[in-house]
Every structure is written in structure tokens, then in C-alpha cells.
Design a protein around this motif. Structure first.
Motif, short mmCIF file in Angstrom:
data_model
loop_
_atom_site.label_atom_id
_atom_site.label_comp_id
_atom_site.label_asym_id
_atom_site.label_seq_id
_atom_site.Cartn_x
_atom_site.Cartn_y
_atom_site.Cartn_z
N LYS B 68 0.84 -1.18 0.00
CA LYS B 68 0.00 0.00 0.00
C LYS B 68 0.89 1.24 0.00
CE LYS B 68 -4.11 1.53 2.51
NZ LYS B 68 -3.72 2.86 2.77
N PRO B 69 0.67 2.16 -0.94
CA PRO B 69 1.59 3.30 -1.02
C PRO B 69 1.44 4.21 0.21
CG PRO B 69 0.13 3.23 -2.92
CD PRO B 69 -0.37 2.22 -1.97
N ILE B 70 2.56 4.82 0.54
CA ILE B 70 2.55 5.78 1.65
C ILE B 70 2.64 7.17 1.04
CG2 ILE B 70 3.56 4.31 3.39
CD1 ILE B 70 6.25 5.46 2.52
N GLN B 71 2.44 8.16 1.87
CA GLN B 71 2.58 9.54 1.40
C GLN B 71 3.43 10.32 2.37
OE1 GLN B 71 -1.72 10.42 0.08
NE2 GLN B 71 -0.44 11.83 -1.03
N LEU B 72 4.17 11.28 1.84
CA LEU B 72 4.95 12.16 2.69
C LEU B 72 4.12 13.37 3.03
CD1 LEU B 72 8.42 12.20 0.97
CD2 LEU B 72 7.81 11.08 3.08
N LYS B 73 4.41 13.96 4.19
CA LYS B 73 3.67 15.17 4.51
C LYS B 73 4.51 16.38 4.10
CE LYS B 73 5.22 15.56 9.26
NZ LYS B 73 4.93 15.40 10.64
N ASN B 274 14.51 16.10 -17.35
CA ASN B 274 13.78 17.28 -16.90
C ASN B 274 12.48 16.88 -16.23
OD1 ASN B 274 15.64 19.21 -17.84
ND2 ASN B 274 14.87 18.97 -19.91
N GLY B 275 11.86 15.84 -16.75
CA GLY B 275 10.61 15.39 -16.16
C GLY B 275 10.79 14.89 -14.74
N ILE B 276 11.86 14.15 -14.50
CA ILE B 276 12.02 13.58 -13.16
C ILE B 276 12.43 14.64 -12.15
CG2 ILE B 276 14.39 12.80 -13.63
CD1 ILE B 276 11.84 11.00 -11.45
N ILE B 277 13.35 15.53 -12.55
CA ILE B 277 13.79 16.51 -11.57
C ILE B 277 12.65 17.47 -11.24
CG2 ILE B 277 15.48 18.30 -11.06
CD1 ILE B 277 17.38 16.96 -12.89
N SER B 278 11.84 17.80 -12.23
CA SER B 278 10.75 18.71 -11.94
C SER B 278 9.66 18.05 -11.11
CB SER B 278 10.17 19.27 -13.22
OG SER B 278 9.80 18.23 -14.09
N ASP B 279 9.70 16.74 -10.96
CA ASP B 279 8.73 16.08 -10.08
C ASP B 279 9.14 16.20 -8.62
OD1 ASP B 279 7.60 13.14 -11.97
OD2 ASP B 279 6.85 15.19 -11.83
N PHE B 280 10.41 16.48 -8.35
CA PHE B 280 10.86 16.42 -6.97
C PHE B 280 10.22 17.46 -6.05
CE2 PHE B 280 13.16 12.89 -7.70
CZ PHE B 280 14.28 13.02 -8.50
N PRO B 281 10.00 18.70 -6.51
CA PRO B 281 9.33 19.62 -5.57
C PRO B 281 7.94 19.14 -5.16
CG PRO B 281 10.31 20.86 -7.34
CD PRO B 281 10.42 19.42 -7.71
N LEU B 282 7.30 18.33 -6.02
CA LEU B 282 6.01 17.79 -5.63
C LEU B 282 6.18 16.68 -4.61
CD1 LEU B 282 4.36 17.59 -9.13
CD2 LEU B 282 3.57 18.98 -7.23
N MET B 283 7.26 15.92 -4.79
CA MET B 283 7.48 14.79 -3.90
C MET B 283 7.92 15.24 -2.52
SD MET B 283 10.28 11.78 -4.44
CE MET B 283 11.71 12.52 -3.71
N MET B 284 8.82 16.22 -2.50
CA MET B 284 9.43 16.58 -1.24
C MET B 284 9.30 18.08 -1.02
SD MET B 284 11.09 15.74 1.43
CE MET B 284 11.62 14.10 1.08
N LYS B 285 8.66 18.47 0.06
CA LYS B 285 8.56 19.89 0.41
C LYS B 285 9.35 20.08 1.71
CE LYS B 285 3.98 20.22 -1.63
NZ LYS B 285 3.40 18.92 -1.86
#
Lengths: 380, 378, 552
Positions: B68-73, B274-285
């Protein structure tokens, strides 16, 4: 399971898993030497174990890593030769035709002299609008968009004989005022702007920046070279010549810069809130000299009636802060109540023009005359 | 012949008729089992203990999210009172030796730089509350020596751990999933020493440390294996990254640092870097992003390896907006022209704006806006 | 536990506790613990300075075989003389007091032995087939003399190290991972399972051939249930060597014929099947002292005084015929294996890539005892026991690098530190990188990387990817790119960085192969050609340098 109790019932040998035989020692005699050896051996075991553990620090960590000093002493500069990025060449374009010289398939709005004379197309011509602008220039596009950017035309040319490269960025800013604005924002402060043909430009070491009608040019090469400067100049001049002459340059601007000979950098355009009045729009200002605050202003209204209304409104509003010195017909000279500078204004035909913050009445009147003279010079 | 007789039973044959109780017990057991199996197989999926196959028909249903996937806050904190700056920059002067070569900064100077940089955006006490569990993510991707610019500076990592502990944190964890062998990377880059001296705890990527992470709005890593084990119960996250040239994406700085938390076959993402690096601000705040501009890897990135690849810089940056600080560092540390800025910065800002909820603090690339940068020369 | 032994005036509880068999048990436990600890400690930063290969260095068979094959003694191998000396004094004490494999056999045999009475006694009688270990020893020593070291296949210490490294440690780690997951699921916060792991902080390890190695140990250890100490009595070449030497031992089991009643109880737990009830076989006796414990008449003792010279069979029980046949097999085996031709310098597998610091292949096969300590120590799991594929039977279970699993960590030299025989000679990081005093010689090259451009994404498929260049650790990088813009089939103009090799700079570390996303058959792969541990497998004659600047 290990036979603690003697009363376990006998399990069939095939079903037994573990050894269930009790440990029995039949011997009787255990001699002194045997006990002595045992004690010795226990101690010996402990010593061996201790030795093993103590070997922990018995190594040289320097052998397992390399010291920074050695790396520094034997630095290797990376001088590998890297071939330059090979650009995509659209089949059928000038660069694709062997030997050059054939007419260019698509060079868009660039003048024909962009290629030829030793220059050939090295990267394809591209066009960008406000949605795709960011793909070409990264990070600066907000500035262009703030000045009303419409379209970017780009082409790259190269001179193989002298191994020079030149990138030409041609921005369609939709109006002369916008082009002027972005030019002011991007050019080096204090650079000398000259007028060549229909273009206002200033040269840089590697090219030129300038405006032609509503277009803003940025031409930049890769190395400082007179060939590059020449070519940049040629492109701009030919482009300016190709534009259907002068219609896009507002009269106010050409009066102040070309007519009055004011320095390019001192001319400014105010689209709204001129003199801080909401009804006052579209004025051109020009500083008479680098020091001092005196400036000319010119406004071209849609019709003489509008111009008349406008001057009336201005004079009416100004009476709160100014005292009237003289007023005859369509001309007035006012003095500021606090600053004690003079403000002269005249309306003729569809033009409203004058001088703001003149030091004295004589100056105010004379400047006004000069302006009027220049403005209506060409009118018979 | 005699009358037909009953067949003779074998003398050993013992007839034992089943009594009623036994019979019913057996019938009950059989029906019970049949009923249980029937329930498990046919009951609707959301009923308890139902084993019905939840998946839709077709091949795609096989690619299900088994764990089951987890989520970061969101680990960010509100800006401090009176502080509007997003980027805090601290500079110091380098000493030079007789030959004109720049000398390494003393550890005290680096510590002061870090302190000053964090102070410009509010001070460490504003970000870390008493009892927080803080995770620090340095860049330990390779087994390079410390001042070669390929990994985070161990002095800065150590100082960050100390600062965080002084501010009242309960525990400091340091984690990374390196590209090369984990123990070697942590040891040879001297970061494991830094962690031990500072009082933190290192987390290395064990085989059971990864779980599938769900990042809503991400283009490539909406569900992907993530180094989750150190993140359990974490309150604040701080990223510490060097400023590096990168052959593929032109610069590896604060935003790319989070690549080190991905697991699985993450090297596939280089096909759309570019796609992966631009995903990181969504993944980690994160709470803070620290950029270390003291050893800048100018060429041969991201592995470096030779001291000639490194330019000695003199800044440390603490940032609340990773896109803006990356853009600043690109121009001022790597000394590149702003037109050649990596595309992923702009794409990240757009992606984030699209996925953000109203009231969310957005990324803004324009660091030239007044008030965004607060500099201090120590 | 049992009804108290009626001990005569000399005996007390303490003495019973301090008797020789208990001390032997302590010794067995101690050395087994040292062995397991050695395997556990052999990993990156755990290693520090511990002498983890010392048990291998004490192994006299390793010493003698290496002397035969290389004609010198490497580093610590001379310690084998200590064991030989002990054997000359006390007989085959090694087999039952020190050898961890013997301890394992004895333990499993004891645990699952359900024989009682006569069956048990008969199981410990000497059998004719026990001569076989001497034949094996002869074959292996002859092959070693010719230059092919195969003792590692059956030497008990090498076998134990190898099995633990490649089969048992991963299995234990797998169990600990499950335990750790279970603890997490039950919300218990603990790190004890991770700290106990053989290889913490890394993904679960794989070893090719782990199945066969595990099967081998299960079969051999399981055989104890049928014949006690089967391996030790029948197959062990080290035991055979010690047996040959222990015929001269000073101390031995001595049976007092006057006290003996021929009850045969001494055979109940005899480990070596040495016939203590009759003429004790010195070459087979493990000095386990169990017979002394079992004799109700106190007729047996371990002594050098008052020996009964009739009650002993000193020499190994192998007839001259068998010796000759064994020797013949050894002499024939060598050419047959060598001429198989898979290990020549013109016909070798590209996948036979040896660890950094290895000596030339012909020397390597003279030295490697297949203990797999290097494989144990390797932090990236790149070292694997070779299968038939890489080097044929001669190189079975020697270490090779398999870059699809891991890469050779740039600044790591652990394999060279733990190798007991110098098949991987000791190197420093300076030598590996070619810096410092080794700048002239250059770095150690394991092989060269090659591109399979038909599978490479930018070369063959117009898709941007350049992971290989990114991870290449040399400075300047050994993978460079030709950058070009192309218009792909969907009309997009993309920038492709097409990689190509600069073999002058490549050190064969293999990280490009490990990271290439074409996971089934990598588009960039490393082969053994270009390795510089010798000159025969060299690819480039000289390494290019920068063009003379003055000509420009």
C-alpha cells in the motif's frame, strides 16, 4: 527430548528426530595433569580471543583511501577536445544545399543579406510565440512578456572561414513604445545609441542591440570581431530598409530624437497618468540635457478637437498647483507655486506640446517656439 | 442349494455404525468449510475477510500496487515574523597561500557561514521545534574525498546536525541511497564521521527500507519505490547539497538532490531528466534547502574526481524556495549564462503551480525580485 | 543430569567439569565462533584490522599446496607450520579441536543420531572406503605441483568460508530481514536485527552458483546421519595430510590391554573411527578423547609414556596399488584439464574479469584456493564465484566480476586485503588509481568497456539517455559523447548525446554496465580484454596523449 526423565515411553526409531540418549560418562579417574592442562587451555583460549579482538586497530587507514595531497599534486586538467553540437539542418534549407549560393528556402522575415558573403545558416530558423518563448530563452521571458512581446524570430549563422558564429534574435514587440521599453531595459546603461538607416542601435563587442519600428533586435556572436559587428549592422540596416518606411515610429519620438536632437536615452514614453491625471495619456517626454529636470513633452491626439479638449483639461487641473503667467489662445505659460519652475504648453492642430520645469519664462517660451518650429517644419 | 445366505463376514471385521452425533458433526464441519470457502470467494471485495479478486480484467490489473503506497507530509513551516526573504546567502573571504592558490576554509568559518545563512531566513530555532525528529539528506552519491565537490561537505553536515540538536530536536537522522556502494560512500566522503561527531544517526539503504510512495500530481513518479525507512515519524526535513555541473541536465543542485531517495530502477528516468527533476518539488517539500557553494564542481560532473574540476567558492545558501536558489546558484556559482538555465527549473515551477492547492506557497523562479534574497558578508 | 558418576578418591564435581572432553568442546565452540565472527566481520568498515583470514592462513594444506604450485610462501601462510607442529606432537587434534567444518559435522551428527547400542557402535568402526581421502590428496597435490591448484574444492576451511559467504550468510540475512519486517509490523522499534546482519545497509545479495554450493554442504553434512563424520573420514584432503603426518605423533590414545574387557563401549562416540578397541589407527584418530570418557575400566588414556607399541597402526590404510592409481589420475588430470583450452591467453572468456590486484591468470590458478573471502568482503556484490562458463572446471568458484550485479567501487581494495594466498596481491588505493608513486604505471585496469550501439538508446533509437557517461568515475571521463540534434519520427527535434569509449582512460570498473537501463543485455558492457595485470590480454599498445600544442 534430551532424556531428562527416565520414564519416557519408547519411541519408534524411525519417528525420533533428535538424539535422546542421555549423556553418560563411564570413566572414573580424572588425573591431575588432565585438570592442569584443561585450566591452561581455558586461559590460552581466552588469550587467543583477546588477541583477535585487539587486532582491530592493526591497520593503516591511509592504505584504504587516497590522500588529498596526492590528488592535488597530480591534478589532471580535462583538455579532451569535444566536437561542437551538431545542429539539425532542415532538408532543403540553405545550409543543406551543397556549396551554398542557392536561394534560401525559408529565411522568414530576415533580410536576404543575413546569409551570403561568407555567412551561412548554421541553425534553423525558428519562431516562438508567448507560449513557447520560454523554450528558447530561459528565465528571462517574463521580462519580454511584460513589454508586450508578440513573437520571436531566431536564426543562427556561421562564418566558417573565420570560425565565427552569430545568433540573431528578432522580437516583435507589437509597438514601438514596447520595443523602446525593452531596449531601454536590456541595453547597457550609458551606451551610445546611434541611428543607422531606420534603426536605432548600439554596438557591442560581439554584435548589436537595437530597435526597428516595433521590432527589437539582439544580435550576439561568440567572439569579439569586426566581421561580426559588420554583419550585425548589415542585418539591422537591411531589415530596417525593408520595412515599409517609418510609419510605425511615433511622431513624438521622431520629433524629440531626430528633430530636437535629444539623446536617445533621455527620451521616455508615458502611456498613462501623465502629470498624474487619469485623462492624460500617450505623452512623449524628452530631457533637454543630462543635468537639470527640464523636459519637452509632445502628445499627438486623434483630432484637433480632442487636442483642444485635452489642453483645456490640463490647464484646468493645473490651476491648483500652478499660477498662470501668461495665457493667449492655445498657448499658456504657468509657474509652479512651490517649485517656482515654469510650465509652458501649446496646442496646435492635433498636437499638444510644451516644456515642463523650465527655469525661467524666457527659456520656457523659447523652447516652446523651437518645438513648434520643428514640429511643423515639414508642414508647408 | 440352501436358501440365499448373507455373505459371511471376516472374523476380524468389526462393525462400528456411526452414531448420530458424529454424523451431524461431520455434516456441520463440511458445510462450515464449504460456506467459508464460498464466502471468501464470492463475497463483495469490501466485506471483511473477502478474498475476491479486486482487480479488473485485462493485463493492466496485474501491475497493481501490492504494497500500500505511503505519502509524505509537507515539511515546510510558515515564514518567520518580519522575514520576507526566501534565500539567505552568507559569504566569507578566502585566504590565499603564497602561490595565490585559495586555501580551504577553516571549520569555524564554514560553521559561521551556515549559521549566518540560516539566520537570514529566520534562524534555526524558527524551523526546528523542541522534540522534533529531523532528517537531513546530504549528497553522498559517490566515494569521493570531501573537497572534490561531488558530495556534501562533511563539516557543513556536522554543523547542521549540531545546530538542529541545539535547537531542541530529539533525534537527527541522516539518510541517502547512494549510486555506488553505501558504506564506501559514507566512509570515504567522511560523512559517517561527521554524523558520529555531530550526534546523528546514519541510515543506509537496507533491502527492507523501501516502500512505494504516492506523489499526487507527479508525472513520472506518481507511485515509485522510495527510501522510506528513515522517514517514519519525521517532523522536519533538511536537504544539504553541493553545487555541481552535470553532463546531462547541466546542473545538479538543490532540486536534484532528492533523486537520492528513490529506489528501484531509477536510472530509467534519465531518459526524461527534466521530467524527473521537476517532479521532486512535488514529492518533497522540505523545511530548508542548504546549498553549499564552497567547493563548486565546474566540469566533469556529477562524479568529478580531480581537484582541477573544482572552483573554490565562498557562499553558503539557505533557501525556502528550491527553484529560486538553484537559479541563483546556476548564474552565480557555476557562472553560466541565464539563457542556458536548465529547463527543469521552469518546468518544475509550472508543474508545482498546476498541482498546488489554493493558499499553497508556490515556487517562483525570479530571484531578482526585491526582498527575496538576504545576503550577509561575514 | 545422569546419576552421579561414582568417582574414586581423585574425582570431584569440579574435576568432572574440567575433564578433557569439556575442554575440547570449549575449543570447538571457540574456534567455530571465531570462524563465524571472521565471516561476519569481513565487510567494508566492519573489517578494520581484524585478522579475518587467519584460519585459512593456518591451514597446512593451503601452505603445502601453495608451496608446490608457487615455490614460495606468501605473507602469513607460514603459520601452517604451527598446525603441522601440533599434529606432530598430538596427532589430528586439528580435526576435532579446531576445524569448524569438523565441529559442524560432529554437531549435526550428534543432534540427529538416533542409533543406540550395537548399531551405534558399529557405525563408528573403520571402513575400507576411508582410504579415499588419501587418493584425493594425492591427486590434488600432483595437480598443484604441475600448477593447477584445486585443493580449495574440498579443503574444509576453504569450503566453510565459501559456503558461509555465498550460501549461509545471505540466507541468514534474508531471515533477519523478515524478522525486522515482522518487528516493524508489530510496531516494535528495534535495530538489533539489522545490526546482526552479515551485510547490513545493502540490498540482499545474490551469488551465482549459491544453489550448488548450498547443496554441497547440505549433502555432505546430511551424510552424517548415515555415516558419522562422513566427510572427515572419507573425503577431507586436509585430514588426509594430517593423517599422514600424525603417524609420527608423540602423544596418542593408548589402550591398557590388562584393564580392557573388550566391551567396545569406546566405539560409542569415536569420531575418527580409529578402532581404539583394537589397534588404534593413528592416521584416523581425531584425538577427540570421547573413548577415554566412555571406557568404564579407565583403560584408555592419551599419553606419550608407556605406549603399547603393538596396539597401534600408524600408517594410513591405503595400499600401494591405490596410491599408484591415484598418482596416475593426478598426472593425467592436469593435462586433460589444461588442454581443455578455456584458460589460454588466446581463448578466454570475456566474462573472466578478475578482482583488482589479481596476478596474471596462469599465476592466479596456482594460488586461488577458492575460499571466496574476497567475494565475502566485496561491498557491491560484484564478485561472484565463477561457474563452468567463465573458466571451465579449473576456475570453478574462483572470484570473477559480474557487472550486471554490481560495479567495482573506485577506492576499495578490500579483496586484496583479505586474500590469504596472494592470488589477489595486496594493493593500496594509490596503486589502484595510478596516483602517487604509481603515476607512471597508471591505474589498474580490469578490462575495457564496449558499446553495443545497436541497443544503445541514443545510437539506435533516437532517445536521449546518457547514464553511462554520468556515472563514469574517471577524470576526465572515459565515456565521451558526440552531441547532435536530430528530428525524431514524431517530429520533435531532440538533442542526442551519443556515447563512445575512450579506451585509454577506461579502467573497467563496470559501473556503466551496471547502470545501463537496457537491463537484459546491456548496451555497454565490460570484457576482460585490456586488463593490465599481465601483458597477454592487453588491447592497446600505448595510451594516447594530447596532441602537441605547438603544431596548432
Amino acid at each position: 527430548m534430551f532424556g531428562k526423565s527416565k520414564k519416557k515411553k519408547k519411541v519408534d526409531p524411525a519417528n525420533r528426530v533428535f538424539n535422546d540418549r542421555p549423556r553418560k560418562i563411564f570413566r572414573h579417574y580424572i588425573g591431575r595433569s588432565e585438570v592442569g592442562f584443561s585450566v591452561f587451555f581455558v586461559v590460552f583460549t581466552a588469550v587467543m580471543g583477546g588477541w583477535f579482538i585487539l587486532q582491530r586497530d592493526n591497520y593503516n587507514p591511509g592504505d584504504r583511501d587516497i590522500s588529498m595531497d596526492i590528488l592535488l599534486a597530480q591534478q589532471v586538467e580535462d583538455h579532451l577536445w569535444e566536437p561542437p553540437l551538431q545542429r539539425w539542418v532542415e532538408p532543403g534549407s540553405h545550409a543543406a544545399v551543397a556549396g551554398g549560393g542557392a536561394p534560401v528556402a525559408s529565411i522568414g522575415i530576415f533580410p536576404a543579406s543575413t546569409v551570403g558573403n561568407g555567412w551561412e545558416e548554421s541553425s534553423r530558423m525558428e519562431e516562438f510565440d508567448s507560449n513557447t518563448l520560454a523554450n528558447k530563452i530561459n528565465g528571462q521571458e517574463t521580462q519580454y512578456k511584460a513589454y508586450g512581446f508578440k513573437r520571436l524570430h531566431f536564426i543562427g549563422v556561421a562564418n566558417p572561414a573565420e570560425t565565427l558564429e552569430l545568433n540573431v534574435y528578432l522580437y516583435d514587440m507589437d509597438s514601438f513604445q514596447n520595443a523602446l521599453g525593452i531596449f531601454a531595459a536590456r541595453r547597457t546603461a550609458g551606451a551610445k545609441v546611434e541611428k543607422r538607416g531606420g534603426a536605432y542601435l548600439h554596438m557591442t563587442e560581439v554584435g548589436a542591440l537595437g530597435i526597428v519600428d516595433k521590432y527589437y533586435f539582439e544580435i550576439a556572436g561568440d567572439t569579439p570581431s569586426p566581421t561580426i559587428q559588420q554583419h550585425a549592422l548589415r542585418i539591422m540596416e537591411d531589415f530596417a530598409a525593408a520595412q515599409t518606411g517609418g510609419g510605425a515610429v511615433p511622431s513624438g519620438f521622431s520629433l524629440l530624437v531626430d528633430g530636437m536632437g535629444l539623446d536617445f536615452g533621455s527620451v521616455e514614453y508615458q502611456p498613462v497618468d501623465v502629470f498624474q491625471y487619469a485623462f492624460c495619456k500617450d505623452f512623449w517626454f524628452g530631457k533637454k540635457s543630462a543635468e537639470g529636470k527640464e523636459q519637452y513633452f509632445v502628445h499627438q491626439a486623434a483630432s484637433p478637437e480632442e487636442a483642444a479638449t485635452l489642453i483645456g483639461q490640463i490647464l484646468e487641473e493645473h490651476q491648483w498647483d500652478y499660477a498662470v503667467v501668461s495665457r493667449e489662445g492655445n498657448r499658456a505659460v504657468l509657474q509652479h507655486n512651490f517649485l517656482k519652475t515654469y510650465f509652458s504648453i501649446e496646442q496646435r492642430d492635433a498636437f499638444v506640446f510644451g516644456v515642463d520645469q523650465a527655469p525661467d519664462t524666457v527659456d520656457a517660451a523659447q523652447s516652446l517656439e523651437a518645438l513648434a518650429a520643428k514640429l511643423f517644419e515639414s508642414v508647408a | 442349494m440352501a436358501k440365499k445366505e448373507k455373505p459371511v463376514q471376516h472374523p476380524d471385521y468389526v462393525k462400528t455404525p456411526m452414531d448420530r452425533r458424529q454424523f451431524f458433526a461431520r455434516i456441520a464441519a463440511a458445510s462450515g468449510i464449504a460456506g467459508a470457502v464460498g464466502y471468501a470467494g464470492w463475497a463483495p471485495e469490501n466485506w471483511p475477510l473477502s478474498l475476491k479478486d479486486k482487480r479488473e480484467p485485462g493485463m493492466r490489473s496485474l501491475i497493481s500496487q501490492k504494497p500500500k503506497p505511503i505519502q509524505l507530509k509537507d515539511y515546510r513551516v510558515e515564514r518567520a515574523q518580519g522575514i520576507i526573504a526566501d534565500i539567505g546567502i552568507a559569504r566569507a573571504d578566502r585566504k590565499y597561500d603564497e602561490g595565490g592558490k585559495p586555501l580551504e576554509f577553516e571549520p569555524e568559518v564554514l560553521q559561521n557561514l551556515l549559521h549566518a545563512a540560516v539566520d537570514q531566513v529566520g534562524g534555526i530555532k524558527h524551523f526546528i521545534k523542541k522534540g522534533d525528529i529531523v532528517l537531513i539528506k546530504p549528497n553522498v552519491a559517490f566515494d569521493r574525498s570531501p573537497n572534490l565537490g561531488a558530495t556534501s561537505n562533511p563539516t557543513i553536515v556536522e554543523q547542521m546536525i549540531r545546530m538542529v540538536l541545539d535547537a531542541g530536536a530529539q533525534e537527527v537522522r541522516v539518510a541517502d541511497n547512494p549510486i555506488e556502494a553505501p558504506h564506501d560512500c559514507f566512509r570515504k566522503s567522511k560523512i559517517d564521521q561527521a554524523i558520529a561527531n555531530g550526534g546523528g544517526r546514519a541510515y543506509l539503504p537496507d533491502s527492507n527500507s523501501f516502500q512505494v510512495l504516492h506523489t499526487p500530481g507527479a508525472q513520472l513518479i506518481e507511485n515509485w519505490y522510495f527510501f522510506h525507512r528513515p522517514f517514519t515519524n519525521v517532523d522536519k526535513v533538511i536537504g544539504i547539497s553541493p553545487v555541481k555541473d552535470h553532463n546531462l541536465c547541466h546542473a545538479s543542485m538543490g532540486m536534484k538532490n532528492w533523486y537520492g531517495l528513490l529506489g528501484g530502477t531509477r536510472n530509467q528516468f534519465h531518459q526524461d531528466i527534466n521530467g524527473i527533476i521537476s517532479d521532486f518539488p512535488l514529492m518533497m517539500k522540505p523545511t530548508l534547502t542548504i546549498l553549499d557553494g564552497t567547493n563548486i564542481l565546474m566540469e566533469n560532473g556529477p562524479t568529478g574526481g580531480d581537484p582541477s574540476n573544482v572552483r573554490k567558492g565562498n557562499v553558503v545558501i539557505a533557501s525556502l524556495d528550491v527553484a529560486a536558489s538553484d537559479s541563483w546558484a546556476f548564474e552565480n556559482c557555476l557562472e553560466r549564462r541565464p539563457e542556458t538555465q536548465p529547463d527543469y527549473l521552469r518546468i518544475a515551477v509550472e508543474k508545482y503551480a498546476k498541482a498546488a492547492k489554493p493558499g499553497d506557497r508556490l515556487l517562483d523562479l525570479d530571484w531578482k525580485k526585491p526582498g527575496r534574497i538576504k545576503e550577509l558578508h561575514i | 543430569m545422569s546419576e552421579a558418576v561414582k568417582l574414586k578418591p581423585d574425582g570431584t564435581r569440579v574435576r568432572k567439569f574440567l575433564r578433557i572432553t569439556n575442554v575440547r568442546l570449549l575449543s570447538q565452540v571457540f574456534f567455530f565462533a571465531v570462524f563465524v565472527l571472521s565471516v561476519w566481520l569481513t565487510f567494508t568498515d566492519r573489517l578494520e584490522g581484524y585478522p579475518v583470514s587467519r584460519i585459512l592462513e593456518f591451514d597446512p594444506l593451503v601452505m603445502i599446496a601453495n608451496i608446490l604450485s608457487t615455490h614460495y610462501i606468501y605473507r602469513y601462510l607460514g603459520w601452517g607450520l604451527l598446525i603441522l607442529g601440533v599434529t606432530l606432537l598430538f596427532g589430528r587434534v586439528f580435526c576435532n579441536w579446531i576445524c569448524p567444518y569438523g565441529t559442524l559435522h560432529q554437531f549435526i551428527g550428534w543432534l540427529f543420531n538416533t542409533r543406540n547400542g550395537k548399531l551405534r557402535i558399529d557405525s563408528n568402526r573403520y571402513r575400507g572406503m576411508f582410504y579415499f581421502k588419501y587418493a584425493i590428496l594425492i591427486v590434488m597435490l600432483i595437480m598443484a605441483a604441475f600448477g593447477s591448484l584445486q585443493i580449495g574444492l574440498l579443503d574444509p576451511i576453504c569450503l566453510m568460508y565459501r559456503t558461509f559467504a555465498t550460501a549461509i550468510a545471505p540466507a541468514v540475512d534474508m531471515g533477519l530481514v523478515e524478522a525486522s519486517d515482522a518487528a516493524k509490523a508489530m510496531q516494535i522499534e528495534t535495530t538489533v536485527f539489522d545490526a546482526l546482519k552479515f551485510k547490513p545497509g545493502v540490498e540482499s545479495r545474490v551469488f551465482q552458483g549459491s544453489f550448488w554450493i548450498g547443496l554441497m554442504i547440505v549433502a555432505l553434512v546430511g551424510a552424517n546421519v548415515v555415516i558419522p563424520r562422513f566427510f572427515c573420514r572419507t573425503l577431507c584432503p586436509l585430514g588426509a595430510l594430517l593423517g599422514v603426518i600424525s603417524r609420527f605423533s608423540l602423544f596418542r590414545i593408548n589402550r591398557d590391554v590388562h584393564k580392557c574387557t573388550d566391551c567396545n563401549l569406546c566405539l560409542t562416540r569415536c569420531e575418527g573411527a580409529a578402532d581404539p578397541m583394537g589397534q588404534v589407527r593413528l592416521s584416523e584418530c581425531f584425538s577427540c578423547m570421547n573413548c577415554i570418557d566412555d571406557c568404564p575400566e579407565d583403560a584408555l588414556s592419551f599419553t606419550m609414556f608407556g605406549l603399547d607399541t603393538k596396539q597401534v597402526v600408524a600408517a594410513p590404510d591405503i595400499s600401494r596399488r591405490k596410491v599408484v592409481f591415484a598418482a596416475l589420475s593426478g598426472v593425467l588430470a592436469y593435462p586433460f584439464i589444461r588442454n581443455h583450452g578455456v584458460n589460454t591467453d588466446f581463448n578466454f572468456q570475456g566474462s573472466l574479469i578478475r578482482p583488482p590486484g589479481s596476478v596474471e591468470e596462469s599465476d592466479f590458478l596456482r594460488k586461488c584456493i577458492k575460499c571466496d573471502q574476497c567475494i565475502n568482503a566485496c561491498p557491491t556484490n560484484v564478485l561472484q564465484p565463477a561457474t563452468w562458463q567463465e573458466g571451465g572446471i579449473e576456475a570453478l568458484w574462483t572470484p570473477v566480476m559480474k557487472f550486471t550485479i554490481g560495479h567495482c567501487q573506485l577506492k576499495c581494495t578490500l579483496c586484496s586485503e583479505v586474500c590469504p594466498t596472494g592470488a589477489i596481491r595486496r594493493i593500496t588505493v594509490e596503486e589502484k588509481l595510478g596516483k602517487g608513486t604509481y603515476e607512471e604505471v597508471g591505474p589498474i585496469r580490469l578490462g575495457t568497456a564496449f558499446f553495443n550501439t545497436g541497443r544503445c538508446l541514443p545510437h539506435a533509437m533516437e532517445i536521449p539517455c546518457v547514464v553511462c557517461e554520468e556515472v563514469c568515475p574517471t577524470s576526465p571521463k572515459a565515456i565521451q559523447t558526440k552531441d547532435m540534434e536530430v528530428k525524431d519520427v514524431y517530429g520533435n527535434v531532440v538533442v542526442l548525446n551519443k556515447p563512445f569509449m575512450v579506451p585509454d582512460l577506461c579502467i573497467g570498473c563496470g559501473i556503466c554496465e551496471t547502470e545501463c537501463p537496457i537491463k537484459d543485455e546491456r548496451a555497454v558492457y565490460v570484457t576482460a580484454v585490456g586488463e593490465n595485470r599481465g601483458t597477454h590480454r592487453r588491447m592497446l599498445l600505448k595510451h594516447r596523449t594530447y596532441a602537441d600544442q605547438a603544431q596548432a
